[in-house]
Structure formats: structure tokens, C-alpha cells
Write an enzyme that holds these catalytic residues in place. Sequence first.
Site, PDB file in Angstrom:
ATOM      1  N   LYS A  22      50.757   5.006 -20.477  1.00 12.00           N
ATOM      2  CA  LYS A  22      49.690   4.970 -19.469  1.00 12.00           C
ATOM      3  C   LYS A  22      50.270   4.727 -18.068  1.00 12.00           C
ATOM      4  O   LYS A  22      49.914   5.410 -17.113  1.00 12.00           O
ATOM      5  CB  LYS A  22      48.702   3.842 -19.804  1.00 12.00           C
ATOM      6  N   ASN A  23      51.169   3.757 -17.970  1.00 12.24           N
ATOM      7  CA  ASN A  23      51.647   3.362 -16.645  1.00 12.24           C
ATOM      8  C   ASN A  23      52.602   4.370 -16.020  1.00 12.24           C
ATOM      9  O   ASN A  23      52.947   4.240 -14.847  1.00 12.24           O
ATOM     10  CB  ASN A  23      52.282   1.964 -16.693  1.00 12.24           C
ATOM     11  N   CYS A 116      40.244  -8.246 -10.155  1.00 14.51           N
ATOM     12  CA  CYS A 116      39.976  -7.541 -11.409  1.00 14.51           C
ATOM     13  C   CYS A 116      40.101  -8.542 -12.542  1.00 14.51           C
ATOM     14  O   CYS A 116      40.267  -9.727 -12.306  1.00 14.51           O
ATOM     15  CB  CYS A 116      40.906  -6.356 -11.593  1.00 14.51           C
ATOM     16  N   ARG A 121      44.187  -8.536  -7.061  1.00 20.04           N
ATOM     17  CA  ARG A 121      45.192  -7.460  -7.023  1.00 20.04           C
ATOM     18  C   ARG A 121      45.520  -7.164  -5.575  1.00 20.04           C
ATOM     19  O   ARG A 121      45.079  -6.181  -5.006  1.00 20.04           O
ATOM     20  CB  ARG A 121      44.667  -6.231  -7.750  1.00 20.04           C
ATOM     21  N   ASP A 124      49.103  -6.035  -0.258  1.00 25.55           N
ATOM     22  CA  ASP A 124      49.838  -6.229   0.990  1.00 25.55           C
ATOM     23  C   ASP A 124      51.203  -5.540   0.983  1.00 25.55           C
ATOM     24  O   ASP A 124      51.626  -4.973   1.994  1.00 25.55           O
ATOM     25  CB  ASP A 124      50.003  -7.736   1.276  1.00 25.55           C
ATOM     26  N   ASP A 306      52.481  -7.332 -19.827  1.00 25.73           N
ATOM     27  CA  ASP A 306      51.485  -6.572 -20.587  1.00 25.73           C
ATOM     28  C   ASP A 306      51.553  -6.860 -22.088  1.00 25.73           C
ATOM     29  O   ASP A 306      50.638  -6.491 -22.821  1.00 25.73           O
ATOM     30  CB  ASP A 306      51.677  -5.059 -20.354  1.00 25.73           C
ATOM     31  N   ARG A 398      40.836   1.637 -22.158  1.00 20.58           N
ATOM     32  CA  ARG A 398      41.531   1.993 -20.916  1.00 20.58           C
ATOM     33  C   ARG A 398      43.007   2.258 -21.184  1.00 20.58           C
ATOM     34  O   ARG A 398      43.655   2.972 -20.428  1.00 20.58           O
ATOM     35  CB  ARG A 398      41.433   0.830 -19.920  1.00 20.58           C
TER      36      ARG A 398
HETATM   37  C1  UD1 Z   1      51.728  -2.520 -13.008  1.00 14.57           C
HETATM   38  C2  UD1 Z   1      51.126  -2.070 -14.318  1.00 14.57           C
HETATM   39  C3  UD1 Z   1      50.551  -3.252 -15.082  1.00 14.57           C
HETATM   40  C4  UD1 Z   1      51.624  -4.332 -15.231  1.00 14.57           C
HETATM   41  C5  UD1 Z   1      52.255  -4.675 -13.895  1.00 14.57           C
HETATM   42  C6  UD1 Z   1      53.419  -5.635 -14.017  1.00 14.57           C
HETATM   43  C7  UD1 Z   1      50.381   0.165 -13.809  1.00 14.57           C
HETATM   44  C8  UD1 Z   1      49.250   1.099 -13.647  1.00 14.57           C
HETATM   45  N1  UD1 Z   1      50.073  -1.116 -14.043  1.00 14.57           N
HETATM   46  O1  UD1 Z   1      50.672  -3.059 -12.227  1.00 14.57           O
HETATM   47  O2  UD1 Z   1      50.132  -2.799 -16.360  1.00 14.57           O
HETATM   48  O3  UD1 Z   1      51.032  -5.485 -15.774  1.00 14.57           O
HETATM   49  O4  UD1 Z   1      52.736  -3.475 -13.253  1.00 14.57           O
HETATM   50  O5  UD1 Z   1      54.370  -5.138 -14.876  1.00 14.57           O
HETATM   51  O6  UD1 Z   1      51.529   0.557 -13.782  1.00 14.57           O
HETATM   52  N2  UD1 Z   1      51.509  -8.101  -5.801  1.00 14.57           N
HETATM   53  C9  UD1 Z   1      51.284  -8.583  -4.531  1.00 14.57           C
HETATM   54  N3  UD1 Z   1      51.089  -7.689  -3.526  1.00 14.57           N
HETATM   55  C10 UD1 Z   1      51.128  -6.349  -3.719  1.00 14.57           C
HETATM   56  C11 UD1 Z   1      51.364  -5.847  -5.019  1.00 14.57           C
HETATM   57  C12 UD1 Z   1      51.544  -6.746  -6.055  1.00 14.57           C
HETATM   58  O7  UD1 Z   1      51.241  -9.788  -4.320  1.00 14.57           O
HETATM   59  O8  UD1 Z   1      50.946  -5.586  -2.744  1.00 14.57           O
HETATM   60  C13 UD1 Z   1      51.693  -9.054  -6.929  1.00 14.57           C
HETATM   61  C14 UD1 Z   1      50.565  -8.941  -7.962  1.00 14.57           C
HETATM   62  O9  UD1 Z   1      49.464  -9.710  -7.608  1.00 14.57           O
HETATM   63  C15 UD1 Z   1      51.237  -9.483  -9.193  1.00 14.57           C
HETATM   64  C16 UD1 Z   1      52.692  -8.996  -9.029  1.00 14.57           C
HETATM   65  O10 UD1 Z   1      52.849  -8.690  -7.646  1.00 14.57           O
HETATM   66  O11 UD1 Z   1      51.220 -10.871  -9.197  1.00 14.57           O
HETATM   67  C17 UD1 Z   1      53.018  -7.781  -9.876  1.00 14.57           C
HETATM   68  O12 UD1 Z   1      52.214  -6.711  -9.527  1.00 14.57           O
HETATM   69  P1  UD1 Z   1      52.713  -5.200  -9.613  1.00 14.57           P
HETATM   70  O13 UD1 Z   1      54.110  -5.134 -10.144  1.00 14.57           O
HETATM   71  O14 UD1 Z   1      52.417  -4.557  -8.318  1.00 14.57           O
HETATM   72  O15 UD1 Z   1      51.724  -4.640 -10.725  1.00 14.57           O
HETATM   73  P2  UD1 Z   1      50.886  -3.328 -10.669  1.00 14.57           P
HETATM   74  O16 UD1 Z   1      51.691  -2.225 -10.094  1.00 14.57           O
HETATM   75  O17 UD1 Z   1      49.545  -3.615 -10.104  1.00 14.57           O
END
Ligand code: UD1
Length: 421
Positions: A22-23, A116, A121, A124, A306, A398
Site C-alpha cells: 500500500k505505502n 487522524c 499528522r 511542516d 505499522d 484501507r
Molecule cells: C508513512 C506510512 C505509514 C507509516 C509511517 C511511518 C504511507 C502512506 N504511510 O506515513 O503507514 O506508519 O510512514 O513509517 O506511506 N512528521 C512531522 N512533520 C511532517 C511529517 C511527519 O512532524 O511534516 C512526523 C509525524 O507526525 C510522525 C513522524 O514524523 O510522528 C513520521 O511520519 P512520516 O514518516 O511522515 O509518516 P507518513 O509518511 O505520514
Amino acid sequence: MRKYIVRGGTPLYGSTGVQGAKNSALPILAASVLSGGRCVIRNCPALSDVEATLAILRHVGCETLREGGAVVVDSARAEGSEIPEPLMREMRSSVIFLGALLAKTGYARLSAPGGCEIGLRPIDLHLDAMRRLGAVVKDDAGVIECRAPDGLKGANITLSFPSVGATENIMIAAATAKGETLVVNAAREPEISDLADYLNGMGAKISGAGEGTVRIRGVSGLHPAEHTVIPDRIAAATLLAAAAATGGEVTVNRVIPAHLEPVLAAFAEAGCDTRIRGDAIRLTAPARLKAVSTVRTMPYPGFPTDFQAPFTAVLTKADGASVVIETIFESRFKYIGELVRFGAKIRRDGRMAVIEGVPRLYPAGVVTPDLRGGAALVLAALSAEGESEIRDVRHIERGYEDICGAVRALHGNMEAVSAAP
Ligand code: UD1
């Protein structure tokens, strides 16, 4: 509304394949906007998150078509650059379209994903990265507007955290930027490499994906490509967990075993025997699982967040006390209250859960809090002797393609039925 009826208490056994990741599929589909033609994405899982992504692609003017396990995306007439709020709400990770729309049209407008099921989420890192690439970003009452009328420019970007989504957004946006982009402290998840392979197949020049520093040499344009999505390591781990939780023996075929290393190490610590042969992994559960000292979720190649909930479900029947620490998302323990209904003994203290193993679980009626928490409930229901009911399974759908069929292929008893709202 659908619910699952699970008649558990029997060991799962046999062998099965696994869905595409999925990811990987989600960012790959989003990146297809940049091809200007007809892309074929094979091994694309049939999931509601994929459907939500296809709905966004159609909204911005792509034609989409599913042909068996493949999805065709034709972006020849894609001109749109706005994602309305209902489509954003459908899938929080749709922020992955930001880089693609901005690179394609010089403008992107979408609503902020907000909170969510698994916590805030924040985006930044995504927005800062787009600024570094030369975009003007406005974040006004939850509406994000990015403009780069003269195109994006390569930059050196150091991420303060190796965010998966931010790394993907940068790779997609920078693929056609002027000059070179360097992403330092990039995420190293296998899905990052899969996206890079796809983009390179479209003519991008990306190196270092999966290694922590990604170099993107901007090219003038991308062309259509065909790609096969990698196997889903979390779905594979969940199937192995079904063997571990029920005292069974399951072989998952057509996986990339290296992607499951951190998970296999945890299974081994819990006393499971895991054997790798080529692209297959067989897990044999012990008579009784052992508790593990501490499992801490970490960015790849650490233990995946995950798989935190499914693995906690496995530990509920281990001999002794296990500790699980969630370091990535703040609200990923919502399922614990539901696991307790099966008779599990779990204490939660902030980001830490202490699981006191019990000899057996009992059937229960539970409600799915989120995707991976839902998988944990399925595992608990499979290991509890008797009939359990899992409600609100849309979260599970999902991310898991036909989970009932997968369980039945392993001789488990699980069916989906319509539930009164
Ligand atoms: C992706 C995966 C999700 C997985 C996660 C971590 C997809 C569609 N989803 O989510 O299944 O659990 O990686 O392996 O690929 N953060 C910030 N600011 C940002 C972006 C992220 O503070 O702009 C923080 C998030 O709140 C979280 C951490 O960084 O605490 C990890 O998030 P991130 O690696 O970005 O996860 P996703 O890409 O949302």
C-alpha cells in the site's frame, strides 16, 4: 457498514502470497500525474486507500482503469491542481500529491490533513521542503496553497526527522526541478526505493534512495512507465503473526525477506522459528510464545510502527511480560482497550505498553480504532477460542486486501457480513 465474524482458536497453517505494498502504491500513483501519458502499475493492491487515491487522480483530470491486479493511469489530460476537502479527508496521506501537482502545474491547493486516528499528522516538513525548492507556501486556516509559477529549483534539504511522506514528496517534486536536490536524513523505507525505481523508469535521475541521502538530478520532463509494486512487508508480517498468535505454521511466498528483518528478529525473540527460502518465509510458532524484553518502533531499518499493534496482539499470550514502546506516532495505542476485551492484560503508560502474557484469550465483540489496530484485533480473535465480532472494519480494508480470504486460505474461519449501521 461491514463487520467480521471470526471463529478462532485453531492454528493457522499453509502457504499464501501477499498483496502489493500500500505505502508504495500510493506515492507511485500520485507520481503518475507527471508522466503526461499512460502508466501501468502492476501488483497494485485493491484497497480503499488506493480507491481514494484514484478518485483524486480522476479529480485532477487523469483517466484511471483497473485491469486485474494492475491499474492504468493516463495523465495526458491532467490539468487540475486542487484537491477538495472531502477527498483529502478520505485519506490523510493524500498530502503526497503536493509535490506532484506543484511540479506539474506550478500550483497546488489542498486542505491540511489535520488529526487522524493515529494522531496529529503535521506536514511542516513537507511544506518547508517545498519552500526550499522555491515554492511560495501559504497555510491559511487549514488551506494550503503552494505556488512556483517559474518552476521548482533544486536545493539541499536536511530533514529534522526521516519522514517517509516528506522524502517522497521531495523526490517527486525535485525530479523535474532545475538543478540538483540533495535530501539528507531521508527516510530509508523500502517504499522510498520503490518510488525512486518508478520515477527513474519515467526518466528521473535519482540515486541513493534507501540509503539516507538521496540525490535527485532534475530532468526536463518525465515519460510514462510500467512498474510492479513491491510486496507489502506489513501485510506479510501480519500473516506470519497469524501463525504466531494461533500456534500454527504459515509460509508467505513472494516477499522480499530483507524488508522483514526487524520483524523476523522480534518473532525469533518470541520463540518462533523463521526460515527463509528464496522469496518465501515460513514461521513456525512454539508451544508457547516467550515474552520479549523491549520492542521500540523506529524508522526503517528499525521495528516498523505499522507492525506495533499486530505484534502486541501476538505478545498477549506470551509467557512473561513484554514491553512495547511507540516512538513514531503519539496515538497508536487506541486498540489496547479493545484487546483487553479479549482478556489481554496490558498496562499503558504514555508511549509504553507493558503486556503481561495470559494463557488464553476469550472471544469478544470489539470495534476497530484504526488500520493496524484493526489487524491486531483480527489476530486476537483468531487466537481466542470461540466466535468474535469485529465491527467498523472499514479501517482494516484501507490497508488489507481481502483479509478474510487470506485467513481462509490458511484454514482460519473468518467472514465479512453486513452490519446494521
Ligand atoms: C508513512 C506510512 C505509514 C507509516 C509511517 C511511518 C504511507 C502512506 N504511510 O506515513 O503507514 O506508519 O510512514 O513509517 O506511506 N512528521 C512531522 N512533520 C511532517 C511529517 C511527519 O512532524 O511534516 C512526523 C509525524 O507526525 C510522525 C513522524 O514524523 O510522528 C513520521 O511520519 P512520516 O514518516 O511522515 O509518516 P507518513 O509518511 O505520514
